[in-house]
Scaffold this motif. Structure first.
Motif, PDB file in Angstrom:
ATOM      1  N   ALA A 139      17.242 -47.177 -13.688  1.00 19.34           N
ATOM      2  CA  ALA A 139      17.680 -45.783 -13.566  1.00 19.34           C
ATOM      3  C   ALA A 139      17.332 -44.971 -14.807  1.00 19.34           C
ATOM      4  CB  ALA A 139      19.181 -45.733 -13.300  1.00 19.34           C
ATOM      5  N   CYS A 140      17.049 -45.669 -15.907  1.00 14.21           N
ATOM      6  CA  CYS A 140      16.603 -45.007 -17.147  1.00 14.21           C
ATOM      7  C   CYS A 140      15.075 -44.995 -17.243  1.00 14.21           C
ATOM      8  CB  CYS A 140      17.181 -45.735 -18.358  1.00 14.21           C
ATOM      9  SG  CYS A 140      18.971 -45.719 -18.480  1.00 14.21           S
ATOM     10  N   ASN A 141      14.411 -45.332 -16.126  1.00 14.70           N
ATOM     11  CA  ASN A 141      12.944 -45.384 -16.074  1.00 14.70           C
ATOM     12  C   ASN A 141      12.364 -46.448 -17.002  1.00 14.70           C
ATOM     13  OD1 ASN A 141      12.667 -43.228 -14.135  1.00 14.70           O
ATOM     14  ND2 ASN A 141      13.123 -41.797 -15.801  1.00 14.70           N
ATOM     15  N   LEU A 142      13.094 -47.558 -17.143  1.00  9.05           N
ATOM     16  CA  LEU A 142      12.639 -48.683 -17.947  1.00  9.05           C
ATOM     17  C   LEU A 142      12.492 -49.905 -17.038  1.00  9.05           C
ATOM     18  CD1 LEU A 142      15.062 -48.252 -21.008  1.00  9.05           C
ATOM     19  CD2 LEU A 142      12.740 -47.351 -20.760  1.00  9.05           C
ATOM     20  N   ASP A 143      11.617 -50.820 -17.415  1.00 10.66           N
ATOM     21  CA  ASP A 143      11.402 -52.039 -16.640  1.00 10.66           C
ATOM     22  C   ASP A 143      12.490 -53.044 -17.004  1.00 10.66           C
ATOM     23  OD1 ASP A 143      10.547 -54.473 -15.566  1.00 10.66           O
ATOM     24  OD2 ASP A 143       8.435 -54.055 -15.919  1.00 10.66           O
ATOM     25  N   GLY A 144      13.543 -53.068 -16.197  1.00 10.59           N
ATOM     26  CA  GLY A 144      14.697 -53.902 -16.504  1.00 10.59           C
ATOM     27  C   GLY A 144      14.374 -55.377 -16.540  1.00 10.59           C
ATOM     28  N   ALA A 145      13.572 -55.858 -15.584  1.00 11.12           N
ATOM     29  CA  ALA A 145      13.235 -57.280 -15.554  1.00 11.12           C
ATOM     30  C   ALA A 145      12.464 -57.676 -16.807  1.00 11.12           C
ATOM     31  CB  ALA A 145      12.423 -57.597 -14.303  1.00 11.12           C
ATOM     32  N   ALA A 146      11.545 -56.815 -17.241  1.00 11.48           N
ATOM     33  CA  ALA A 146      10.788 -57.102 -18.462  1.00 11.48           C
ATOM     34  C   ALA A 146      11.708 -57.106 -19.683  1.00 11.48           C
ATOM     35  CB  ALA A 146       9.673 -56.078 -18.641  1.00 11.48           C
ATOM     36  N   LEU A 147      12.695 -56.229 -19.696  1.00  8.22           N
ATOM     37  CA  LEU A 147      13.623 -56.192 -20.822  1.00  8.22           C
ATOM     38  C   LEU A 147      14.525 -57.425 -20.847  1.00  8.22           C
ATOM     39  CD1 LEU A 147      14.668 -52.424 -20.918  1.00  8.22           C
ATOM     40  CD2 LEU A 147      13.169 -53.643 -22.496  1.00  8.22           C
ATOM     41  N   VAL A 148      14.908 -57.925 -19.683  1.00 10.60           N
ATOM     42  CA  VAL A 148      15.682 -59.168 -19.623  1.00 10.60           C
ATOM     43  C   VAL A 148      14.871 -60.302 -20.233  1.00 10.60           C
ATOM     44  CG1 VAL A 148      16.623 -60.925 -18.082  1.00 10.60           C
ATOM     45  CG2 VAL A 148      17.132 -58.520 -17.661  1.00 10.60           C
ATOM     46  N   ALA A 149      13.605 -60.373 -19.861  1.00 10.22           N
ATOM     47  CA  ALA A 149      12.743 -61.424 -20.415  1.00 10.22           C
ATOM     48  C   ALA A 149      12.567 -61.254 -21.916  1.00 10.22           C
ATOM     49  CB  ALA A 149      11.383 -61.400 -19.717  1.00 10.22           C
ATOM     50  N   ALA A 150      12.364 -59.998 -22.344  1.00 12.89           N
ATOM     51  CA  ALA A 150      12.170 -59.735 -23.773  1.00 12.89           C
ATOM     52  C   ALA A 150      13.422 -60.043 -24.577  1.00 12.89           C
ATOM     53  CB  ALA A 150      11.757 -58.282 -23.985  1.00 12.89           C
ATOM     54  N   ALA A 151      14.584 -59.912 -23.929  1.00 13.76           N
ATOM     55  CA  ALA A 151      15.857 -60.158 -24.619  1.00 13.76           C
ATOM     56  C   ALA A 151      16.027 -61.616 -25.025  1.00 13.76           C
ATOM     57  CB  ALA A 151      17.022 -59.734 -23.728  1.00 13.76           C
ATOM     58  N   GLN A 152      15.207 -62.501 -24.445  1.00 15.11           N
ATOM     59  CA  GLN A 152      15.291 -63.933 -24.771  1.00 15.11           C
ATOM     60  C   GLN A 152      14.288 -64.336 -25.853  1.00 15.11           C
ATOM     61  OE1 GLN A 152      17.797 -64.862 -22.919  1.00 15.11           O
ATOM     62  NE2 GLN A 152      17.640 -63.129 -21.500  1.00 15.11           N
ATOM     63  N   THR A 153      13.457 -63.412 -26.301  1.00 13.07           N
ATOM     64  CA  THR A 153      12.395 -63.760 -27.247  1.00 13.07           C
ATOM     65  C   THR A 153      12.931 -63.941 -28.658  1.00 13.07           C
ATOM     66  OG1 THR A 153      11.865 -61.436 -27.677  1.00 13.07           O
ATOM     67  CG2 THR A 153      10.663 -62.538 -25.872  1.00 13.07           C
ATOM     68  N   ALA A 154      12.154 -64.665 -29.448  1.00 12.68           N
ATOM     69  CA  ALA A 154      12.586 -64.965 -30.817  1.00 12.68           C
ATOM     70  C   ALA A 154      12.773 -63.710 -31.648  1.00 12.68           C
ATOM     71  CB  ALA A 154      11.544 -65.880 -31.481  1.00 12.68           C
ATOM     72  N   SER A 155      11.912 -62.703 -31.442  1.00 16.27           N
ATOM     73  CA  SER A 155      12.024 -61.495 -32.261  1.00 16.27           C
ATOM     74  C   SER A 155      13.309 -60.731 -31.971  1.00 16.27           C
ATOM     75  CB  SER A 155      10.816 -60.586 -32.039  1.00 16.27           C
ATOM     76  OG  SER A 155      10.751 -60.137 -30.700  1.00 16.27           O
ATOM     77  N   VAL A 156      13.705 -60.673 -30.703  1.00  9.94           N
ATOM     78  CA  VAL A 156      14.949 -59.985 -30.346  1.00  9.94           C
ATOM     79  C   VAL A 156      16.160 -60.769 -30.841  1.00  9.94           C
ATOM     80  CG1 VAL A 156      16.427 -59.286 -28.416  1.00  9.94           C
ATOM     81  CG2 VAL A 156      13.987 -58.708 -28.400  1.00  9.94           C
ATOM     82  N   LEU A 157      16.148 -62.075 -30.615  1.00 15.65           N
ATOM     83  CA  LEU A 157      17.265 -62.902 -31.078  1.00 15.65           C
ATOM     84  C   LEU A 157      17.415 -62.816 -32.593  1.00 15.65           C
ATOM     85  CD1 LEU A 157      16.646 -66.044 -28.839  1.00 15.65           C
ATOM     86  CD2 LEU A 157      18.504 -64.380 -28.597  1.00 15.65           C
ATOM     87  N   ALA A 158      16.301 -62.798 -33.303  1.00 17.91           N
ATOM     88  CA  ALA A 158      16.351 -62.709 -34.761  1.00 17.91           C
ATOM     89  C   ALA A 158      16.902 -61.357 -35.211  1.00 17.91           C
ATOM     90  CB  ALA A 158      14.959 -62.932 -35.349  1.00 17.91           C
ATOM     91  N   GLU A 159      16.491 -60.286 -34.513  1.00 16.25           N
ATOM     92  CA  GLU A 159      16.996 -58.960 -34.880  1.00 16.25           C
ATOM     93  C   GLU A 159      18.498 -58.852 -34.613  1.00 16.25           C
ATOM     94  OE1 GLU A 159      16.226 -54.273 -33.768  1.00 16.25           O
ATOM     95  OE2 GLU A 159      14.518 -55.654 -33.767  1.00 16.25           O
ATOM     96  N   TYR A 160      18.941 -59.442 -33.511  1.00 14.13           N
ATOM     97  CA  TYR A 160      20.371 -59.414 -33.184  1.00 14.13           C
ATOM     98  C   TYR A 160      21.178 -60.161 -34.252  1.00 14.13           C
ATOM     99  CZ  TYR A 160      24.491 -59.577 -30.108  1.00 14.13           C
ATOM    100  OH  TYR A 160      25.740 -59.427 -29.571  1.00 14.13           O
ATOM    101  N   ASP A 161      20.697 -61.338 -34.631  1.00 16.83           N
ATOM    102  CA  ASP A 161      21.375 -62.095 -35.685  1.00 16.83           C
ATOM    103  C   ASP A 161      21.351 -61.334 -37.007  1.00 16.83           C
ATOM    104  OD1 ASP A 161      21.924 -64.138 -33.920  1.00 16.83           O
ATOM    105  OD2 ASP A 161      20.282 -65.427 -34.581  1.00 16.83           O
ATOM    106  N   ASN A 162      20.229 -60.692 -37.298  1.00 17.37           N
ATOM    107  CA  ASN A 162      20.107 -59.944 -38.543  1.00 17.37           C
ATOM    108  C   ASN A 162      21.029 -58.731 -38.549  1.00 17.37           C
ATOM    109  OD1 ASN A 162      18.644 -59.545 -41.143  1.00 17.37           O
ATOM    110  ND2 ASN A 162      18.060 -57.619 -40.166  1.00 17.37           N
ATOM    111  N   ASN A 163      21.141 -58.049 -37.408  1.00 16.20           N
ATOM    112  CA  ASN A 163      22.068 -56.914 -37.317  1.00 16.20           C
ATOM    113  C   ASN A 163      23.497 -57.356 -37.617  1.00 16.20           C
ATOM    114  OD1 ASN A 163      19.960 -55.265 -36.544  1.00 16.20           O
ATOM    115  ND2 ASN A 163      20.545 -55.187 -34.382  1.00 16.20           N
ATOM    116  N   THR A 164      23.872 -58.507 -37.067  1.00 14.35           N
ATOM    117  CA  THR A 164      25.226 -59.022 -37.269  1.00 14.35           C
ATOM    118  C   THR A 164      25.437 -59.399 -38.731  1.00 14.35           C
ATOM    119  OG1 THR A 164      25.244 -59.853 -34.989  1.00 14.35           O
ATOM    120  CG2 THR A 164      26.899 -60.742 -36.496  1.00 14.35           C
TER     121      THR A 164
END
Length: 200
Positions: A139-164
């Motif tokens: 609904a935000c004109n984003l590819d939700g399935a692709a974002l779900v997949a990207a959310a599991q990647t090392a770069s995203v996980l590392a950024e989440y840990d770094n933010n915390t």
């Protein structure tokens, strides 16, 4: 060089929801870039001595509901004080916001974060459910399935840990938390002070 406001939050925070659109609007008005920092609020609470809602004293839980209703009415922002899907895990939603920032940029990530919080607090939707998150992203004109997949990647996980880790290093203890030019502001009820700082 424009100012940068660090924005520490978690998608299940009603207070972040109540302040989100106002933060985005004031930042745009004053030419301030928002640096999104979705983080693991349970970790932040554990470090800072905060308690998850279910473990707080009954009187604190009751007053929280009063304040949520009061702020919702005052701001004219729809909010269900006791939504069907709460408490809820925000992990996938938080990481999808990070993925959206990496793939689409800050504006898209801000839009997605607001949509996730609105889905939980105004629309009674389950933001721990992958299919729901995909629909909200779409609904935000984003590819939700692709974002779900990207959310599991090392770069995203590392950024989440770094933010915390950054949140804990900065002595953050709640959501939302804003940092501008080294000055800290806790809660959407401090947005007036944050805007004054943006105008300096």
């Amino acid at each position: 060089m424009s100012q940068v406001c660090q924005y520490f939050f978690s998608a299940q925070s009603p207070w972040a929801y109540l302040g989100h659109e106002r933060l985005v609007a004031m930042a745009r008005e004053h030419g301030v870039r928002i640096e999104l920092k979705p983080c693991d609020l349970s970790n932040v609470f554990g470090v800072s001595g905060g308690l998850p809602l279910a473990k707080r004293a009954p009187q604190r839980q009751a007053y929280r509901l009063v304040e949520l209703a009061r702020w919702s009415e005052f701001l004219g922002i729809p909010l269900k004080t006791q939504p069907q899907f709460f408490p809820v895990s925000p992990e996938l939603a938080n990481r999808m916001v990070i993925a959206a920032r990496q793939v689409y940029g800050d504006d898209a990530a801000l839009t997605l974060a607001g949509a996730f919080m609105r889905a939980l607090w105004a629309e009674d939707r389950d933001i721990a459910d992958e299919a729901t998150l995909v629909l909200v992203a779409g609904a935000c004109n984003l590819d939700g399935a692709a974002l779900v997949a990207a959310a599991q990647t090392a770069s995203v996980l590392a950024e989440y840990d770094n933010n915390t880790a950054e949140a804990n290093a900065a002595s953050v203890f709640g959501s939302p938390w804003y940092v501008l030019d080294g000055e800290h502001f806790w809660g959407q009820d401090r947005l007036d002070f944050l805007e004054r700082a943006m105008q300096k």
